[in-house]
Design a protein around this motif. Structure first.
Motif, PDB file in Angstrom:
ATOM      1  N   ALA A   1       0.821  -1.208   0.000  1.00  0.00           N
ATOM      2  CA  ALA A   1       0.000   0.000   0.000  1.00  0.00           C
ATOM      3  C   ALA A   1       0.856   1.260   0.000  1.00  0.00           C
ATOM      4  CB  ALA A   1      -0.926  -0.011   1.212  1.00  0.00           C
ATOM      5  N   ARG A   2       1.889   1.280   0.819  1.00  0.00           N
ATOM      6  CA  ARG A   2       2.754   2.458   0.879  1.00  0.00           C
ATOM      7  C   ARG A   2       3.562   2.624  -0.401  1.00  0.00           C
ATOM      8  NH1 ARG A   2       4.073   4.583   6.236  1.00  0.00           N
ATOM      9  NH2 ARG A   2       2.600   3.726   7.743  1.00  0.00           N
ATOM     10  N   SER A   3       3.831   1.520  -1.092  1.00  0.00           N
ATOM     11  CA  SER A   3       4.534   1.609  -2.373  1.00  0.00           C
ATOM     12  C   SER A   3       3.691   2.333  -3.415  1.00  0.00           C
ATOM     13  CB  SER A   3       4.902   0.210  -2.871  1.00  0.00           C
ATOM     14  OG  SER A   3       5.784  -0.436  -1.988  1.00  0.00           O
ATOM     15  N   VAL A   4       2.378   2.116  -3.364  1.00  0.00           N
ATOM     16  CA  VAL A   4       1.482   2.776  -4.309  1.00  0.00           C
ATOM     17  C   VAL A   4       1.592   4.297  -4.170  1.00  0.00           C
ATOM     18  CG1 VAL A   4      -0.941   3.175  -4.908  1.00  0.00           C
ATOM     19  CG2 VAL A   4      -0.128   0.849  -4.471  1.00  0.00           C
TER      20      VAL A   4
ATOM     21  N   LEU B   1       5.541   6.090  -0.284  1.00  0.00           N
ATOM     22  CA  LEU B   1       5.768   6.608   1.055  1.00  0.00           C
ATOM     23  C   LEU B   1       6.832   5.843   1.827  1.00  0.00           C
ATOM     24  CD1 LEU B   1       2.126   7.419   2.247  1.00  0.00           C
ATOM     25  CD2 LEU B   1       3.916   9.033   1.626  1.00  0.00           C
ATOM     26  N   LEU B   2       7.499   4.899   1.184  1.00  0.00           N
ATOM     27  CA  LEU B   2       8.545   4.148   1.858  1.00  0.00           C
ATOM     28  C   LEU B   2       9.831   4.980   1.905  1.00  0.00           C
ATOM     29  CD1 LEU B   2       7.965   0.650   0.224  1.00  0.00           C
ATOM     30  CD2 LEU B   2       7.280   1.384   2.519  1.00  0.00           C
ATOM     31  N   PRO B   3      10.632   4.826   2.956  1.00  0.00           N
ATOM     32  CA  PRO B   3      11.874   5.600   3.067  1.00  0.00           C
ATOM     33  C   PRO B   3      12.834   5.280   1.923  1.00  0.00           C
ATOM     34  CG  PRO B   3      11.789   3.859   4.721  1.00  0.00           C
ATOM     35  CD  PRO B   3      10.430   3.921   4.109  1.00  0.00           C
ATOM     36  N   GLU B   4      13.287   6.309   1.231  1.00  0.00           N
ATOM     37  CA  GLU B   4      14.119   6.111   0.048  1.00  0.00           C
ATOM     38  C   GLU B   4      15.497   5.541   0.369  1.00  0.00           C
ATOM     39  OE1 GLU B   4      14.359   9.596  -2.290  1.00  0.00           O
ATOM     40  OE2 GLU B   4      12.215   9.660  -2.770  1.00  0.00           O
ATOM     41  N   HIS B   5      16.035   5.863   1.545  1.00  0.00           N
ATOM     42  CA  HIS B   5      17.399   5.429   1.851  1.00  0.00           C
ATOM     43  C   HIS B   5      17.483   3.967   2.273  1.00  0.00           C
ATOM     44  CE1 HIS B   5      15.628   6.643   5.669  1.00  0.00           C
ATOM     45  NE2 HIS B   5      16.520   5.905   6.295  1.00  0.00           N
ATOM     46  N   THR B   6      16.362   3.336   2.600  1.00  0.00           N
ATOM     47  CA  THR B   6      16.401   1.922   3.007  1.00  0.00           C
ATOM     48  C   THR B   6      15.547   1.010   2.130  1.00  0.00           C
ATOM     49  OG1 THR B   6      14.608   2.296   4.601  1.00  0.00           O
ATOM     50  CG2 THR B   6      16.876   2.479   5.417  1.00  0.00           C
ATOM     51  N   SER B   7      14.693   1.564   1.303  1.00  0.00           N
ATOM     52  CA  SER B   7      13.800   0.732   0.491  1.00  0.00           C
ATOM     53  C   SER B   7      13.907   1.111  -0.979  1.00  0.00           C
ATOM     54  CB  SER B   7      12.347   0.884   0.957  1.00  0.00           C
ATOM     55  OG  SER B   7      11.887   2.200   0.686  1.00  0.00           O
TER      56      SER B   7
ATOM     57  N   LEU C   1      -0.064  14.614  -6.140  1.00  0.00           N
ATOM     58  CA  LEU C   1      -0.967  13.468  -6.286  1.00  0.00           C
ATOM     59  C   LEU C   1      -1.536  13.019  -4.942  1.00  0.00           C
ATOM     60  CD1 LEU C   1      -1.794  11.333  -8.589  1.00  0.00           C
ATOM     61  CD2 LEU C   1      -0.058   9.881  -7.528  1.00  0.00           C
ATOM     62  N   ARG C   2      -0.683  13.004  -3.917  1.00  0.00           N
ATOM     63  CA  ARG C   2      -1.105  12.544  -2.594  1.00  0.00           C
ATOM     64  C   ARG C   2      -2.123  13.511  -1.997  1.00  0.00           C
ATOM     65  NH1 ARG C   2       5.049  12.207  -1.118  1.00  0.00           N
ATOM     66  NH2 ARG C   2       5.655  10.188  -2.026  1.00  0.00           N
ATOM     67  N   GLY C   3      -3.207  12.966  -1.533  1.00  0.00           N
ATOM     68  CA  GLY C   3      -4.241  13.784  -0.912  1.00  0.00           C
ATOM     69  C   GLY C   3      -5.308  14.229  -1.876  1.00  0.00           C
ATOM     70  N   SER C   4      -4.922  14.553  -3.101  1.00  0.00           N
ATOM     71  CA  SER C   4      -5.908  14.998  -4.079  1.00  0.00           C
ATOM     72  C   SER C   4      -6.433  13.855  -4.937  1.00  0.00           C
ATOM     73  CB  SER C   4      -5.305  16.079  -4.989  1.00  0.00           C
ATOM     74  OG  SER C   4      -4.192  15.565  -5.707  1.00  0.00           O
ATOM     75  N   GLU C   5      -5.571  12.881  -5.266  1.00  0.00           N
ATOM     76  CA  GLU C   5      -5.977  11.742  -6.093  1.00  0.00           C
ATOM     77  C   GLU C   5      -5.950  10.421  -5.318  1.00  0.00           C
ATOM     78  OE1 GLU C   5      -7.253  11.631  -8.947  1.00  0.00           O
ATOM     79  OE2 GLU C   5      -6.691  13.385 -10.101  1.00  0.00           O
ATOM     80  N   ILE C   6      -4.910  10.247  -4.496  1.00  0.00           N
ATOM     81  CA  ILE C   6      -4.786   9.038  -3.686  1.00  0.00           C
ATOM     82  C   ILE C   6      -4.494   9.455  -2.247  1.00  0.00           C
ATOM     83  CG2 ILE C   6      -3.586   6.834  -3.378  1.00  0.00           C
ATOM     84  CD1 ILE C   6      -2.660   6.995  -6.259  1.00  0.00           C
ATOM     85  N   SER C   7      -5.294   8.962  -1.306  1.00  0.00           N
ATOM     86  CA  SER C   7      -5.103   9.280   0.111  1.00  0.00           C
ATOM     87  C   SER C   7      -4.986   8.000   0.914  1.00  0.00           C
ATOM     88  CB  SER C   7      -6.270  10.113   0.651  1.00  0.00           C
ATOM     89  OG  SER C   7      -6.224  11.436   0.163  1.00  0.00           O
ATOM     90  N   MET C   8      -4.378   8.131   2.090  1.00  0.00           N
ATOM     91  CA  MET C   8      -4.175   6.960   2.937  1.00  0.00           C
ATOM     92  C   MET C   8      -4.606   7.237   4.363  1.00  0.00           C
ATOM     93  SD  MET C   8      -0.775   4.597   3.191  1.00  0.00           S
ATOM     94  CE  MET C   8      -0.833   2.982   3.985  1.00  0.00           C
ATOM     95  N   ILE C   9      -5.331   6.282   4.932  1.00  0.00           N
ATOM     96  CA  ILE C   9      -5.702   6.309   6.351  1.00  0.00           C
ATOM     97  C   ILE C   9      -4.729   5.385   7.060  1.00  0.00           C
ATOM     98  CG2 ILE C   9      -7.524   5.838   8.027  1.00  0.00           C
ATOM     99  CD1 ILE C   9      -9.511   6.121   5.663  1.00  0.00           C
TER     100      ILE C   9
END
Length: 348
Positions: free
Chosen positions: A57-60, A63-69, A94-102
């Motif tokens: 889900a976070r990959s979509v 939102l995963l940390p760039e330095h470790t993932s 894009l985040r919040g306006s098109e795709i949001s996460m709870i």
């Protein structure tokens, strides 16, 4: 796994691989996940802790940390747009306006030092370029929509002034206020009592009716899945092992892991005192995933081929697939069908 026609799909994830760098080596957390999400539907992703649900889900949303993932392979397309190629600036739009996460825990996802009103209005002001007065009006309307009483007063309050169920409603309000096309809900009913869970599920259904939003539901609660989902992906060790409609997964499970999950649900239609049937063993080490089926070591139906070669998704029906060697015609005689479980039974 099961894919819809490209012209119908709102979101398409194809052969996604995600790895994490650690001091002990590379963790292959997501290994070839594919799925689609259609407009206005709810797709549930289920599985035990550590199977890769939240990482997917976070990959979509990147939102995963760039330095470790890193996404080592695969494609994520939203409305035909390749998300893996977007810059951070494009992703912020894009985040919040098109795709949001709870997110799973409101106490860590929300800021306790800022009023709820400021946190809801932030996304409105950023994406819709509205004045604070208009943003406040929309925030009040959203709080009313998610069932928060006295919204004018609540906007001025802080996180600690709300109950667990109210905090979850706040999370939903913040995610939905931008009217996104896709809403990703990561364990939205965890740690809530069953009454509040039912209210949150009804809230999702209401949002879907009023806004047409598509929902990806990350959960391990099959009762919640039975109540709200249209389709289900069952994940194990970073892979989708079975996918289909809710009715197909509950009435005709094909993968031994799916059957194990269903068998572990308390039953009301059997004699009291009947022990639950846990799945023996532990998930594999994703530092060095097995060459064959990841569930083979825990499967009572495992054959020699299961440990040696990875099973490919096999169609059961037009909307139902299972990645299991028992689906091979040569193994059908070894396949044993368990008693059917109804959706009503799963709900308890």
């Amino acid at each position: 796994m099961t894919k819809s026609h490209p012209s119908e799909a709102l979101l398409e994830v194809d052969n996604l691989h995600v790895s994490f760098k650690t001091h002990g080596g590379e963790v292959k957390a997501v290994r070839g996940v594919s799925f689609t999400l259609n407009p206005g539907e709810t797709l549930a992703i289920v599985g035990e802790s550590g199977c890769g649900k939240s990482v997917t889900a976070r990959s979509v949303m990147r939102l995963l940390p760039e330095h470790t993932s890193r996404i080592t392979q695969g494609s994520i397309r939203f409305k035909g747009r390749e998300l893996t190629q977007l810059t951070e600036k494009q992703l912020r739009e894009l985040r919040g306006s098109e795709i949001s996460m709870i997110f799973q825990d409101a106490m860590t996802a929300l800021n306790p030092t800022i009023t709820i009103g400021e946190q809801i209005m932030e996304g409105i002001i950023r994406h819709q370029k509205l004045s604070r007065a208009e943003a406040r009006r929309q925030a009040v309307e959203m709080l009313q929509l998610v069932g928060i009483p006295n919204p004018e007063l609540r906007l001025k309050q802080y996180l600690h002034e709300f109950s667990g169920g109210m905090r979850q409603r706040m999370m939903i309000a913040i995610a939905a206020v931008g009217r996104p096309s896709v809403l990703i809900a990561d364990e939205p009913t965890t740690a809530l009592d069953v009454t509040i869970q039912a209210q949150i599920i009804d809230l999702f259904k209401m949002l879907q009716r009023t806004t047409g939003v598509s929902i990806i539901l990350i959960t391990h609660d099959l009762g919640v899945v039975a109540k709200i989902a249209d389709r289900v992906n069952v994940m194990y060790a970073g892979q989708v092992v079975e996918s289909g409609t809710v009715r197909e997964l509950f009435h005709q499970p094909q993968h031994p892991y799916t059957k194990g999950l269903l068998a572990s649900i308390p039953r009301l239609d059997t004699d009291r005192g009947l022990p639950l049937a846990p799945i023996p063993g532990t998930p594999p080490d994703l530092f060095a995933p097995p060459a064959g089926c990841a569930f083979a070591a825990r499967c009572s139906h495992a054959m020699e081929v299961c440990s040696a070669y990875m099973p490919q998704p096999t169609p059961v029906t037009g909307s139902h697939e299972a990645a299991c060697w028992l689906q091979d015609p040569r193994a059908r005689q070894a396949f044993q069908t368990p008693p059917k479980i109804s959706i009503k039974t799963a709900l308890g």
